[in-house]
Design a protein around this motif. Sequence first.
Motif, mmCIF file in Angstrom:
data_model
loop_
_atom_site.group_PDB
_atom_site.id
_atom_site.type_symbol
_atom_site.label_atom_id
_atom_site.label_comp_id
_atom_site.label_asym_id
_atom_site.label_seq_id
_atom_site.Cartn_x
_atom_site.Cartn_y
_atom_site.Cartn_z
ATOM 1 N N LYS A 186 -25.199 -42.961 19.827
ATOM 2 C CA LYS A 186 -23.743 -42.873 19.716
ATOM 3 C C LYS A 186 -23.132 -42.004 20.812
ATOM 4 C CE LYS A 186 -22.127 -45.052 16.198
ATOM 5 N NZ LYS A 186 -21.187 -46.112 16.453
ATOM 6 N N ASN A 187 -23.963 -41.529 21.749
ATOM 7 C CA ASN A 187 -23.478 -40.687 22.849
ATOM 8 C C ASN A 187 -23.197 -41.531 24.087
ATOM 9 O OD1 ASN A 187 -23.909 -38.476 21.198
ATOM 10 N ND2 ASN A 187 -25.914 -38.029 22.071
ATOM 11 N N GLU A 188 -22.014 -41.370 24.635
ATOM 12 C CA GLU A 188 -21.650 -42.086 25.862
ATOM 13 C C GLU A 188 -22.485 -41.577 27.033
ATOM 14 O OE1 GLU A 188 -17.704 -42.851 28.640
ATOM 15 O OE2 GLU A 188 -17.470 -42.011 26.638
ATOM 16 N N ILE A 189 -22.954 -42.494 27.863
ATOM 17 C CA ILE A 189 -23.767 -42.165 29.038
ATOM 18 C C ILE A 189 -22.900 -42.318 30.280
ATOM 19 C CG2 ILE A 189 -25.831 -42.732 30.361
ATOM 20 C CD1 ILE A 189 -26.416 -41.753 27.496
ATOM 21 N N TRP A 190 -22.789 -41.263 31.060
ATOM 22 C CA TRP A 190 -21.952 -41.300 32.258
ATOM 23 C C TRP A 190 -22.720 -41.676 33.507
ATOM 24 C CZ3 TRP A 190 -16.811 -41.229 32.683
ATOM 25 C CH2 TRP A 190 -16.103 -40.939 31.514
ATOM 26 N N GLU A 191 -24.025 -41.454 33.522
ATOM 27 C CA GLU A 191 -24.812 -41.823 34.692
ATOM 28 C C GLU A 191 -24.727 -43.323 34.911
ATOM 29 O OE1 GLU A 191 -26.582 -38.118 32.998
ATOM 30 O OE2 GLU A 191 -26.029 -40.018 32.143
ATOM 31 N N ARG A 192 -24.799 -43.724 36.160
ATOM 32 C CA ARG A 192 -24.675 -45.149 36.484
ATOM 33 C C ARG A 192 -26.010 -45.808 36.802
ATOM 34 N NH1 ARG A 192 -20.301 -47.926 37.508
ATOM 35 N NH2 ARG A 192 -21.291 -49.053 39.182
ATOM 36 N N GLU A 193 -26.992 -45.025 37.226
ATOM 37 C CA GLU A 193 -28.267 -45.617 37.611
ATOM 38 C C GLU A 193 -29.321 -44.538 37.731
ATOM 39 O OE1 GLU A 193 -27.679 -45.654 42.405
ATOM 40 O OE2 GLU A 193 -27.010 -47.392 41.296
ATOM 41 N N GLY A 194 -30.544 -44.966 37.914
ATOM 42 C CA GLY A 194 -31.634 -44.027 38.129
ATOM 43 C C GLY A 194 -32.721 -44.181 37.086
ATOM 44 N N LEU A 195 -33.772 -43.421 37.259
ATOM 45 C CA LEU A 195 -34.863 -43.375 36.302
ATOM 46 C C LEU A 195 -34.705 -42.085 35.521
ATOM 47 C CD1 LEU A 195 -37.735 -44.542 38.653
ATOM 48 C CD2 LEU A 195 -36.533 -45.898 36.946
ATOM 49 N N ILE A 196 -34.116 -42.195 34.358
ATOM 50 C CA ILE A 196 -33.835 -41.006 33.568
ATOM 51 C C ILE A 196 -34.640 -41.058 32.283
ATOM 52 C CG2 ILE A 196 -32.058 -39.709 32.336
ATOM 53 C CD1 ILE A 196 -30.049 -40.726 34.381
ATOM 54 N N ARG A 197 -35.317 -39.965 32.007
ATOM 55 C CA ARG A 197 -36.089 -39.829 30.778
ATOM 56 C C ARG A 197 -35.866 -38.418 30.265
ATOM 57 N NH1 ARG A 197 -41.743 -38.617 29.202
ATOM 58 N NH2 ARG A 197 -42.161 -39.964 27.422
ATOM 59 N N LEU A 198 -35.288 -38.313 29.104
ATOM 60 C CA LEU A 198 -35.012 -37.011 28.510
ATOM 61 C C LEU A 198 -35.627 -36.936 27.121
ATOM 62 C CD1 LEU A 198 -31.239 -36.645 29.479
ATOM 63 C CD2 LEU A 198 -33.200 -35.533 30.558
ATOM 64 N N GLY A 199 -36.573 -36.021 26.948
ATOM 65 C CA GLY A 199 -37.165 -35.815 25.640
ATOM 66 C C GLY A 199 -37.781 -37.051 25.024
ATOM 67 N N GLY A 200 -38.411 -37.890 25.837
ATOM 68 C CA GLY A 200 -39.057 -39.088 25.326
ATOM 69 C C GLY A 200 -38.158 -40.306 25.238
ATOM 70 N N VAL A 201 -36.879 -40.149 25.556
ATOM 71 C CA VAL A 201 -35.928 -41.271 25.528
ATOM 72 C C VAL A 201 -35.666 -41.724 26.959
ATOM 73 C CG1 VAL A 201 -33.596 -41.987 24.910
ATOM 74 C CG2 VAL A 201 -34.853 -40.439 23.408
ATOM 75 N N GLU A 202 -35.802 -43.028 27.193
ATOM 76 C CA GLU A 202 -35.585 -43.573 28.533
ATOM 77 C C GLU A 202 -34.288 -44.362 28.582
ATOM 78 O OE1 GLU A 202 -39.120 -44.979 30.537
ATOM 79 O OE2 GLU A 202 -40.292 -44.281 28.820
ATOM 80 N N TYR A 203 -33.560 -44.216 29.688
ATOM 81 C CA TYR A 203 -32.287 -44.895 29.883
ATOM 82 C C TYR A 203 -32.537 -46.226 30.582
ATOM 83 C CZ TYR A 203 -29.903 -40.385 29.105
ATOM 84 O OH TYR A 203 -29.436 -39.219 28.583
ATOM 85 N N LEU A 204 -31.951 -47.283 30.038
ATOM 86 C CA LEU A 204 -32.051 -48.620 30.622
ATOM 87 C C LEU A 204 -30.651 -49.028 31.058
ATOM 88 C CD1 LEU A 204 -34.245 -50.200 27.800
ATOM 89 C CD2 LEU A 204 -35.045 -49.159 29.947
ATOM 90 N N PHE A 205 -30.415 -49.013 32.371
ATOM 91 C CA PHE A 205 -29.093 -49.303 32.910
ATOM 92 C C PHE A 205 -28.921 -50.802 33.084
ATOM 93 C CE2 PHE A 205 -29.978 -44.953 34.094
ATOM 94 C CZ PHE A 205 -28.794 -44.329 33.740
ATOM 95 N N GLY A 206 -27.942 -51.364 32.385
ATOM 96 C CA GLY A 206 -27.698 -52.795 32.438
ATOM 97 C C GLY A 206 -26.662 -53.204 33.463
ATOM 98 N N SER A 207 -26.148 -52.241 34.211
ATOM 99 C CA SER A 207 -25.130 -52.582 35.214
ATOM 100 C C SER A 207 -25.571 -52.105 36.594
ATOM 101 C CB SER A 207 -23.781 -51.948 34.849
ATOM 102 O OG SER A 207 -23.883 -50.544 34.855
ATOM 103 N N TRP A 208 -25.027 -52.774 37.590
ATOM 104 C CA TRP A 208 -25.242 -52.392 38.984
ATOM 105 C C TRP A 208 -24.068 -52.875 39.799
ATOM 106 C CZ3 TRP A 208 -29.277 -55.572 42.142
ATOM 107 C CH2 TRP A 208 -29.091 -56.942 41.954
#
Length: 133
Positions: free
Chosen positions: A61-83
């Motif tokens: 439920k938290n908005e993600i401001w990053e647009r791209e990259g390989l981000i992993r925080l505390g075992g959670v990985e971000y999957l960016f669907g836009s470019w």
Amino acid sequence: KDKFGLIANNVTGGQHISLEVTGGKLGLVELSYVISYENFGVALSWVDDSRDGGTHRPKCKNEIWEREGLIRLGGVEYLFGSWDEKASVPMVTILKNRVEEGGKGYLHICLTPHSTHRQGNENKFKLLGVRLY
């Protein structure tokens, strides 16, 4: 239209899928999903032993401001669907999270809320496939 995959589309985010998985020989988890210029957002992914998503689920439920990259925080990985390219194409990523050979776990993917700095008014994430090696 014969466009296969599981899709989530919700500007408030929070949509969640949990898939029971069994680890392959190498313990790797591969996800394929669509990335597109507009109307696609960010999903979070993690593996744990809880069907409901455990302690990471509220992060959906938290908005993600990053647009791209390989981000992993505390075992959670971000999957960016836009470019920035004006095309929709498949993206394949191997998660840092692993499932030991023969081990059981739950793969979680959830859609985060729409960010105003992304192109379009919709907020989609489309999962094309999951493979375990």
